[in-house]
Motif scaffolding. Structure first.
Motif, mmCIF file in Angstrom:
data_model
loop_
_atom_site.group_PDB
_atom_site.id
_atom_site.type_symbol
_atom_site.label_atom_id
_atom_site.label_comp_id
_atom_site.label_asym_id
_atom_site.label_seq_id
_atom_site.Cartn_x
_atom_site.Cartn_y
_atom_site.Cartn_z
ATOM 1 N N LEU A 99 -21.228 -13.992 26.076
ATOM 2 C CA LEU A 99 -22.183 -13.448 27.047
ATOM 3 C C LEU A 99 -22.324 -11.931 26.942
ATOM 4 N N CYS A 100 -22.362 -11.464 25.711
ATOM 5 C CA CYS A 100 -22.634 -10.037 25.474
ATOM 6 C C CYS A 100 -24.148 -9.868 25.493
ATOM 7 N N ILE A 101 -24.731 -9.943 26.687
ATOM 8 C CA ILE A 101 -26.187 -10.039 26.775
ATOM 9 C C ILE A 101 -26.863 -8.719 27.117
ATOM 10 N N ASN A 102 -26.078 -7.675 27.331
ATOM 11 C CA ASN A 102 -26.690 -6.375 27.640
ATOM 12 C C ASN A 102 -26.461 -5.392 26.501
ATOM 13 N N THR B 226 -15.838 -19.708 21.215
ATOM 14 C CA THR B 226 -17.006 -18.925 21.631
ATOM 15 C C THR B 226 -18.230 -19.175 20.754
ATOM 16 N N THR B 227 -17.994 -19.432 19.472
ATOM 17 C CA THR B 227 -19.129 -19.654 18.569
ATOM 18 C C THR B 227 -19.872 -20.930 18.954
ATOM 19 N N ALA B 228 -19.112 -22.007 19.086
ATOM 20 C CA ALA B 228 -19.721 -23.283 19.463
ATOM 21 C C ALA B 228 -20.323 -23.198 20.866
ATOM 22 N N LEU B 229 -19.669 -22.458 21.739
ATOM 23 C CA LEU B 229 -20.183 -22.318 23.107
ATOM 24 C C LEU B 229 -21.537 -21.606 23.098
ATOM 25 N N GLY B 230 -21.660 -20.587 22.236
ATOM 26 C CA GLY B 230 -22.934 -19.871 22.137
ATOM 27 C C GLY B 230 -24.057 -20.809 21.723
ATOM 28 N N ALA B 231 -23.786 -21.667 20.744
ATOM 29 C CA ALA B 231 -24.816 -22.622 20.297
ATOM 30 C C ALA B 231 -25.148 -23.594 21.417
ATOM 31 N N ALA B 232 -24.122 -24.007 22.162
ATOM 32 C CA ALA B 232 -24.355 -24.918 23.298
ATOM 33 C C ALA B 232 -25.203 -24.217 24.352
ATOM 34 N N PHE B 233 -24.908 -22.952 24.617
ATOM 35 C CA PHE B 233 -25.698 -22.192 25.606
ATOM 36 C C PHE B 233 -27.177 -22.155 25.190
ATOM 37 N N GLU C 23 -26.820 -18.146 35.499
ATOM 38 C CA GLU C 23 -25.978 -19.332 35.716
ATOM 39 C C GLU C 23 -24.827 -19.350 34.709
ATOM 40 N N LEU C 24 -25.118 -18.957 33.472
ATOM 41 C CA LEU C 24 -24.049 -18.938 32.464
ATOM 42 C C LEU C 24 -22.936 -17.985 32.902
ATOM 43 N N GLN C 25 -23.328 -16.874 33.511
ATOM 44 C CA GLN C 25 -22.312 -15.914 33.957
ATOM 45 C C GLN C 25 -21.391 -16.513 35.015
ATOM 46 N N THR C 26 -21.922 -17.447 35.796
ATOM 47 C CA THR C 26 -21.070 -18.038 36.838
ATOM 48 C C THR C 26 -20.048 -19.016 36.262
ATOM 49 N N ILE C 27 -20.331 -19.558 35.070
ATOM 50 C CA ILE C 27 -19.354 -20.524 34.526
ATOM 51 C C ILE C 27 -18.433 -19.891 33.481
ATOM 52 N N TRP C 28 -18.769 -18.690 33.012
ATOM 53 C CA TRP C 28 -17.993 -18.058 31.949
ATOM 54 C C TRP C 28 -16.660 -17.570 32.508
ATOM 55 N N LYS C 29 -15.585 -17.961 31.862
ATOM 56 C CA LYS C 29 -14.270 -17.607 32.418
ATOM 57 C C LYS C 29 -13.465 -16.767 31.438
ATOM 58 N N GLU C 30 -12.773 -15.783 32.012
ATOM 59 C CA GLU C 30 -11.882 -15.019 31.151
ATOM 60 C C GLU C 30 -10.474 -15.576 31.243
ATOM 61 N N ASN C 31 -9.729 -15.356 30.158
ATOM 62 C CA ASN C 31 -8.347 -15.801 30.124
ATOM 63 C C ASN C 31 -7.445 -14.647 30.537
ATOM 64 N N LYS C 32 -7.779 -13.458 30.014
ATOM 65 C CA LYS C 32 -6.948 -12.296 30.327
ATOM 66 C C LYS C 32 -7.735 -11.017 30.086
ATOM 67 N N VAL C 33 -7.514 -10.054 30.961
ATOM 68 C CA VAL C 33 -8.131 -8.735 30.778
ATOM 69 C C VAL C 33 -7.024 -7.732 30.484
ATOM 70 N N PHE C 34 -7.209 -6.938 29.438
ATOM 71 C CA PHE C 34 -6.232 -5.908 29.075
ATOM 72 C C PHE C 34 -6.821 -4.560 29.483
ATOM 73 N N HIS C 35 -6.163 -3.893 30.417
ATOM 74 C CA HIS C 35 -6.669 -2.599 30.882
ATOM 75 C C HIS C 35 -6.049 -1.486 30.049
ATOM 76 N N PRO C 36 -6.851 -0.492 29.688
ATOM 77 C CA PRO C 36 -6.313 0.552 28.813
ATOM 78 C C PRO C 36 -5.255 1.420 29.491
ATOM 79 N N ILE C 37 -4.262 1.779 28.728
ATOM 80 C CA ILE C 37 -3.268 2.754 29.190
ATOM 81 C C ILE C 37 -3.393 3.922 28.216
ATOM 82 N N ASN C 38 -3.887 5.019 28.741
ATOM 83 C CA ASN C 38 -4.125 6.150 27.851
ATOM 84 C C ASN C 38 -2.966 7.130 27.967
ATOM 85 N N ASP C 39 -1.894 6.857 27.233
ATOM 86 C CA ASP C 39 -0.696 7.696 27.345
ATOM 87 C C ASP C 39 -0.516 8.536 26.078
#
Ligand code: ADP
Length: 491
Positions: A249-252, A433-440, A454-470
């Motif tokens: 869903l990289c739509i922007n 994600t590849t097969a999901l894109g074709a399904a979408f 609607e796709l945005q409402t069903i798209w789920k993340e597994n994990k978000v990694f937040h940057p640590i700028n040290d």
């Protein structure tokens, strides 16, 4: 309608996946097919083996769920791009093995056409390279005067793998490709959305060979009823990287995804604007949806997971690829070590085929863990190199990187990626994600899903990694920038 059937026709296997309304993969079937290497740097597939393994996977996935065909709303197709098939329109028989995207046999054809490289670039967004379909088609026609004659008489058809599968699924009724696949042929003008007469003339390819080009999301035909027992609409087509971009869903504009496999494939949405890269990245079509074309920039890192394989097979400091994470976690930082992963030259933005790799900054205190950590940093830093250039080219900002591919399961690598980019890294719930894109794409065309919202409402993340700028991250980047020039050789 309960499911969308997604066909993922990859380079080594044919897969079929059933997605439900929530975008969850309910069942998968997969069959590998043989790779042929008739000569050094030649890579071929038998197109009939691609079709038979694909059909087997489709039948299996349907049977595995015990579902009725009425429950399948539509079929979407995503495929290895550029791989070239030519077949006889009457018999459906391929006239030659499929020439695979990796095949380098047409490098010399590209050399002889170099004076026209800027024409190809300005119309197709592509570098004149053996990778793309155009010179592969030319090679097949040049290999046998009889084939050229038959092509000119309109007896033959060309297709990438999407086209070949749709031809077979519709028993020869539909000869079609979509804009994303067409945009990888070197024959398609990505601005006018037409096959380009001048480029066809330069490559001496008759237009009668070529499929009709459609958008990525529309009903293009239906499977011949006898094949599966009932006709199913085919309503989505996209090349694999583009499908993954949409599946993430990289739509922007500015949205970017990176796939961490043997190499890294990075692709950035640039919106309605086709951006010409200053750095030999490729300009390509992301998709065409509801009449609107979305363009993308594409760059790749040749050595990514391959570096992990090198540590496993050559240096033998790990047994299996995922072990690198635990090994890298035995140390707190890279201990001053930088791994320059130029195992087969260095691609964008350095473009130095002569560069060789290096492990720098070794002291008596250097341990295996430092080398493992530096290797993970190298994968993240090469991706950073590419993404920064893309961002400069595109002139858009981004705030997150979506990731997939085998090595994206490595949490430490993903955290390092977030740190060096100073952006969020988002790993989706589904690895498909590849097969999901074709399904979408397929589902949107038949109203299975209403719209991208609607796709945005069903798209789920597994994990978000937040940057640590040290300071550790800063030091790592500074040493990278200081040390890379030391391995560059060609001027
Ligand atoms: P491909 O499609 O190119 O074969 P995959 O997406 O299957 O690649 O990913 C496999 C690559 O990722 C291999 O190069 C492997 O070394 C690497 N890899 C797999 N798991 C991990 C991991 N947990 N950490 C780091 N690298 C990994």
């Amino acid at each position: 309608m309960k499911y969308i059937l997604s066909i993922d026709a990859g380079t080594t296997s044919s897969r079929a996946i059933l997605f439900d309304k929530h975008g969850q993969a309910q069942a998968t079937a997969q069959h590998e097919f043989p790779q042929y290497f008739p000569k050094e740097s030649w890579v071929e597939h038998n197109a009939k083996e691609i079709w038979s393994t694909q059909l087997k996977a489709i039948k299996e996935v349907i049977a595995s769920q015990g579902i009725t065909l009425d429950e399948i709303g539509a079929m979407g197709i995503t495929n290895q791009r550029e791989t070239t098939v030519i077949w006889d329109r009457k018999s459906g028989e391929p006239v030659h093995n499929a020439i695979v995207w990796q095949d380098r046999r047409t490098a010399s054809i590209c050399d002889t056409l170099q004076t026209h490289a800027s024409t190809f670039l300005s119309k197709t967004g592509l570098l004149l390279d053996a990778y793309f379909s155009g010179t592969k088609i030319k090679w097949i026609l040049d290999s046998n005067p009889n084939l050229r004659k038959r092509a000119e008489a309109g007896e033959l058809a060309f297709g990438t793998i999407d086209t070949w599968l749709i031809w077979n699924l519709t028993k020869g009724k539909t000869h079609t490709t979509d804009v994303t696949n067409a945009s990888r042929t070197l024959l398609f003008n990505i601005y006018t959305l037409e096959w380009d007469t001048e480029l066809l003339r330069l490559l001496n390819i008759p237009v009668s060979l070529l499929p009709k080009v459609v958008s990525s999301s529309e009903v293009v035909g239906e499977t011949e009823a006898s094949i599966l027992g009932k006709a199913i609409p085919i309503s989505g087509i996209a090349g694999d990287q583009q499908a993954a971009l949409f599946g993430q869903l990289c739509i922007n504009p500015g949205d970017v995804k990176n796939t961490y496999g043997t190499g890294c494939f990075c692709i950035m949405n640039t919106g309605e604007k086709a951006v010409v890269s200053q750095n030999k990245m490729l300009t390509t079509i992301g998709w065409q949806l509801n009449g609107k074309v979305t363009y993308a920039l594409e760059g790749s890192v040749f050595i990514a997971g391959a570096l992990v394989q090198w540590l496993r097979d050559q240096l033998q400091i790990i047994k299996a690829a995922p072990d690198i994470e635990a090994l890298a976690n035995t140390v707190e930082d890279n201990g001053g070590v930088t791994f320059i992963p130029a195992l087969s030259g260095l691609g964008a933005p350095y473009w130095d085929p002569e560069a060789t790799g290096a492990i720098m900054g070794i002291t008596r205190g250097t341990q295996k863990g430092h080398i493992a950590r530096a290797a993970l940093e190298a994968i993240a830093l090469r991706s950073r190199d590419i993404i920064i250039e893309m961002q400069k080219d595109a002139g858009v900002s981004f705030d997150r990187l979506n990731v997939d591919g085998g090595a994206s399961n490595n949490d430490l690598l993903m955290q390092i990626q977030a740190n060096v980019l100073n952006k969020k890294v988002i790993r989706p719930d589904t690895t498909e994600t590849t097969a999901l894109g074709a399904a979408f794409f397929a589902g949107l065309a038949v109203g299975f899903w209403k719209d991208e919202k609607e796709l945005q409402t069903i798209w789920k993340e597994n994990k978000v990694f937040h940057p640590i700028n040290d300071p550790t991250t800063q030091g790592c980047i500074e040493r990278w920038e200081e040390r890379i020039p030391k391995v560059l050789k060609s001027k």
